[in-house]
Design an enzyme around this catalytic site. Structure first.
Site, short mmCIF file in Angstrom:
data_model
loop_
_atom_site.label_atom_id
_atom_site.label_comp_id
_atom_site.label_asym_id
_atom_site.label_seq_id
_atom_site.Cartn_x
_atom_site.Cartn_y
_atom_site.Cartn_z
N HIS A 575 0.80 -1.23 0.01
CA HIS A 575 -0.06 -0.02 -0.16
C HIS A 575 0.74 1.15 -0.10
CE1 HIS A 575 -3.65 2.28 1.45
NE2 HIS A 575 -2.73 3.19 1.70
N GLU A 576 1.88 1.27 0.93
CA GLU A 576 2.47 2.49 1.01
C GLU A 576 3.57 2.52 -0.28
OE1 GLU A 576 1.85 4.54 3.04
OE2 GLU A 576 0.44 3.34 4.37
N HIS A 579 1.71 4.84 -2.88
CA HIS A 579 1.74 6.12 -2.57
C HIS A 579 3.28 6.46 -3.44
CE1 HIS A 579 -1.81 6.79 -0.70
NE2 HIS A 579 -1.51 6.20 0.45
N GLU A 605 -5.59 7.75 -2.90
CA GLU A 605 -5.37 6.48 -2.53
C GLU A 605 -5.53 5.49 -3.49
OE1 GLU A 605 -4.53 5.21 0.56
OE2 GLU A 605 -4.55 7.25 1.56
N HIS A 707 -7.30 10.67 12.42
CA HIS A 707 -7.19 11.06 10.87
C HIS A 707 -8.02 12.26 10.75
CE1 HIS A 707 -5.95 6.63 10.45
NE2 HIS A 707 -5.90 6.83 9.04
N ILE A 708 -9.01 12.45 11.50
CA ILE A 708 -9.77 13.85 11.09
C ILE A 708 -9.50 14.71 12.15
CG2 ILE A 708 -11.50 12.40 10.15
CD1 ILE A 708 -13.43 13.00 12.74
N TYR A 713 -8.00 14.14 7.01
CA TYR A 713 -9.10 13.49 6.32
C TYR A 713 -10.01 14.15 7.03
CZ TYR A 713 -6.41 10.08 3.97
OH TYR A 713 -5.59 9.66 3.07
#
Length: 795
Positions: A575-576, A579, A605, A707-708, A713
């Site tokens: 995943h990383e 990016h 993403e 995250h938020i 996010y």
């Protein structure tokens, strides 16, 4: 899926800087980067308009374990050393004394991570800001509506702050200390003040407007048009059009949001580190696998229990992901599972580390900011710079919720039946600290797969070799070790050079794989060090090459064994790397939209989630799954079981992400701070539609929702599901071509590289996707991959 523009609330150059810097992608997992965040937090990180850079991974990502190594200085070689990074932008005429003594202000080939200390932060940042202020004044005095007189000097100013501030914030994420925190906290308001000054510059804003209104506008490239349009929108969102009184209020809000977000992240980290459960009776941790016992003993040794061993203890359980997840999935002691679970969902919710008031104040200030800018709520501000609209995001979440709900309910019924058949006393009363344990037992029974028993087949060196071979196959690149070329912050950090098919370097990246709970934040993320840029060319001809960070938190080597990974940890590394590939393989020379810069947050993403699909590709998986001692390949029947288990509890996992996304939108759309309904009431209300088992009344998950509240996010967590649709559909292009057809895979991979990975933010993401796929995206592939397509059809 409708498309709008993305970016975040901030402004003309804030964007640029924000576009340049970063905060925790995760990540994401995560991503580090176009991510708007409030501080270098995991999960990504920082300022009024966050410096988009790190991608924190979604909350289900593994985050792994512990290890503390000493820092070392690497010597540099000249094999493939590029010209000094500092020389890539306009020279900084710093104070000679400060320049001599402070590594933050010196020319370097790669950031001097090995020698930067807390004592360098205050004088270094202040000297830098003083010179940038002077450069900004000069730009405003001489600005003209042209690329050489506006965008190029602006990019140089932004880049200097991006590189230096990014360096210290990265160190805060991977080598935290009270001294470094204090130094950053002291100069952060000064940095934010400069960013606001830059983002609210009317001469710069007016110059961008003049370019848009000029006769030359139609002849500009797509990338340059995107830059101009983004800067104008960012300027408005940064308050450039506000009158003086409102702008002063706006700036105070931005400063306070920056401070609160940083404090939120620090509280989560400190609360996680504070909890320790010492266990001396092995019966209390029955069921924990050998790797977990080794980790718990290793933690005990680091805490002063020098005689601790995996066999005899004592063992220390923490709230770090590797330790927490192991207890939830494997501990037979139900009382222990309950204690650890309750501690986890109440992190940072009491005493000096209580984030409750901070959350309310953040939400209050975000709403005030939205009103100042003429919006009804903060979600509208966020969506002004996203690919989606509020309506489209809610529509997607509801479609996926409908597709997931019945499957998630059936998942719980399956656990009840299975646990009852196993004679579990709690079978008729399964709750939060039971589901992980019984789900793992059911998975083992149904597919005869034990994740812990698979670890020996996934050693880190083999996984990385397989990942790099895959990149060579589908993207035509070679990745070679370059340890010693760049200074690193820890002996475990690896450094790599990415080369094209002709053997020429095109990018570099750092990889920091292991958990170090005492100094490194949890999660996994990708960060930008520097981006590709024509303006910042070191020699005036070839563009500056991009450099990235890739950071994970997996279980470190224990004794003579290499790092043995769970399959989920393998997915996280892929995943990383996705990016990082988008950052490194860009062919965009306009620095402000190169790589991950300028890409709408809900599309960023795509490459990371796309790469996860290859973990289930037979040739790829069998290439990395070799027993670390015997070299034996993973048995074919085990591979088939892994493939079958891919959709195990897919409804439950999907619903979990939908809950986070829905709660995020609800808090930033309808919640009124100070009214009768508390943030925890909102959580309970949203959970009725998104959780099969309601949260505990005392659940304070929100106090750890970095995250938020400390990442990028806010009103954007839905981006994970939005991008899942894009990534699954993109991977289905390879399925359509034939995954066993090497020629077709290479051709499709080349097309993916030349569109999704190469174009960066220089073209709208929907246009980029259509250029690759030949049509607009569809959720069909995602639902098919998750085994939920038939459910949706019937629904």
């Amino acid at each position: 899926m409708a498309e709008t523009r993305k970016l975040h609330p901030a402004g003309v150059v804030l964007l640029i800087i924000n576009l340049l810097m970063a905060s925790r992608i995760s990540l994401s997992r995560s991503i580090l980067l176009l991510q708007r965040t409030n501080n270098h937090f995991p999960y990504s990180h920082f300022t009024p308009k966050r410096f988009p850079k790190s991608y924190p991974c979604p909350l289900w990502s593994s985050s792994f374990s512990l290890c503390l190594q000493t820092l070392h200085k690497s010597s540099t070689t000249t094999a493939t050393t590029p010209p000094s990074i500092s020389n890539c932008y306009s020279s900084i005429s710093m104070d000679p004394v400060a320049d001599e003594a402070n590594p933050l202000l010196q020319d370097f080939e790669f950031p001097p991570f090995d020698v930067v200390e807390a004592k360098h932060v205050r004088p270094g940042i202040r000297a830098l800001l003083k010179n940038l202020e002077s450069d900004l004044e000069e730009l405003e005095r001489t600005v003209e509506p042209s690329w050489p007189k506006l965008v190029e000097p602006l990019e140089k100013i932004a880049d200097q702050l991006t590189v230096v501030w990014g360096m210290i914030n990265h160190l805060k994420a991977v080598k935290d200390s009270p001294e470094l925190r204090a130094a950053i906290e002291e100069v952060q308001p000064e940095k934010v003040k400069f960013q606001l000054r830059l983002g609210q510059s009317k001469p710069i804003y007016n110059a961008f407007k003049a370019i848009q209104d000029s006769p030359q506008w139609p002849s500009l490239s797509d990338a340059r048009k995107r830059i101009v349009e983004s800067q104008i929108k960012e300027g408005v969102l940064n308050g450039v059009a506000l009158d003086d009184d409102k702008r002063e209020q706006f700036n105070k809000i931005e400063q306070e949001l920056e401070r609160l977000s940083q404090k939120f992240g620090e509280n989560v980290l400190d609360a996680t580190k504070k909890f320790e459960k010492i266990i001396t009776d092995k019966k209390d941790i029955e069921g924990l696998p050998a790797t977990s016992l080794g980790l718990a003993a290793q933690t005990a040794v680091s805490k002063g229990h020098t005689d601790a061993s995996a066999e005899n203890g004592p063992w220390i359980i923490t709230l770090d992901a590797p330790s927490f997840m192991s207890v939830m999935q494997h501990a037979r002691n139900r009382g222990l599972r309950e204690e650890i679970y309750r501690a986890y969902v109440t992190r940072a919710s009491s005493g000096d580390l209580n984030n409750t008031a901070i959350i309310d104040e953040i939400l209050k200030l975000r709403l005030e900011k939205a009103k100042l800018l003429g919006y009804n709520n903060y979600t509208e501000v966020s969506m002004a710079t996203k690919m989606a609209t509020v309506e489209k995001a809610e529509e997607l979440l509801e479609k996926l919720r409908t597709a997931s709900w019945d499957a998630a309910v059936q998942d719980m019924e399956d656990l009840k039946i299975f646990s009852k058949n196993q004679g579990a006393m709690e079978a008729n009363d399964l709750t939060h600290w039971d589901t992980g344990f019984w789900a793992e037992r059911l998975r083992e029974s149904k597919y005869d797969i034990n994740e812990e028993e698979l670890r020996p087949f996934f050693s880190l060196p083999k996984v990385m070799d397989g990942l790099f071979n895959l990149a060579k196959t589908i993207f035509g690149i070679d990745i070679e070790p370059a340890d010693g070329l760049a200074p690193v912050w820890n002996n475990d950090v690896k450094f790599y050079c990415v080369k094209d098919s002709l053997g020429s370097p095109i990018a570099y990246f750092y990889f920091d794989p292991y958990s170090r709970p005492s100094e490194k934040r949890g999660g996994a993320w990708m960060d930008e060090v520097v981006s590709r840029s024509r303006v910042l060319s070191p020699n005036g001809t070839a563009p500056r090459l991009p450099i990235a960070h890739m950071v994970c938190n997996q279980t470190p080597p224990v004794g003579d064994k290499p790092s043995l990974m769970t399959f989920r940890e393998v997915e996280t590394v892929f995943h990383e790397f996705g990016h990082a590939l988008q950052h490194m393989l860009t062919k965009q020379d306009e620095g402000l939209v190169a790589g991950i810069r300028g890409i709408e947050w809900d599309a960023v993403e795509l490459p990371s989630q796309f790469m996860e699909n290859w973990c289930y590709h037979r040739e790829t998986l069998m290439g990395i799954a070799k027993h670390y001692e015997t070299g034996e390949s993973l048995p074919e029947e085990v591979y088939l079981k892994l493939l079958a288990a891919r959709t195990f509890r897919a409804g439950s996992f999907s619903l979990r992400q939908i809950k986070f996304a829905s709660l995020d939108l609800e808090l930033h759309t309808k919640y009124i701070p100070g009214a009768l309904e508390s943030i925890y009431d909102v959580d309970q209300r949203v959970s009725k539609r998104t959780q099969v088992i309601p949260p505990l009344p005392e659940d304070r998950f929100l106090c750890g929702f970095s995250h938020i509240f400390a990442g990028g996010y806010a009103a954007g967590y839905y981006s994970y599901k939005w991008a899942e649709v894009l990534s699954a559909d993109a991977f289905s292009a390879f399925e359509d071509a034939g995954l066993d057809n090497h020629k077709a895979v290479k051709e499709t991979g080349h097309k993916f590289r030349e569109t999704i990975l190469a174009l960066g933010g220089g073209k709208a993401p929907l246009e980029v996707f259509v250029e690759f796929r030949g049509r607009e995206p569809s959720p069909e592939a995602l639902l098919r991959h998750n085994g939920l397509l038939s459910v949706t059809t019937s629904a």
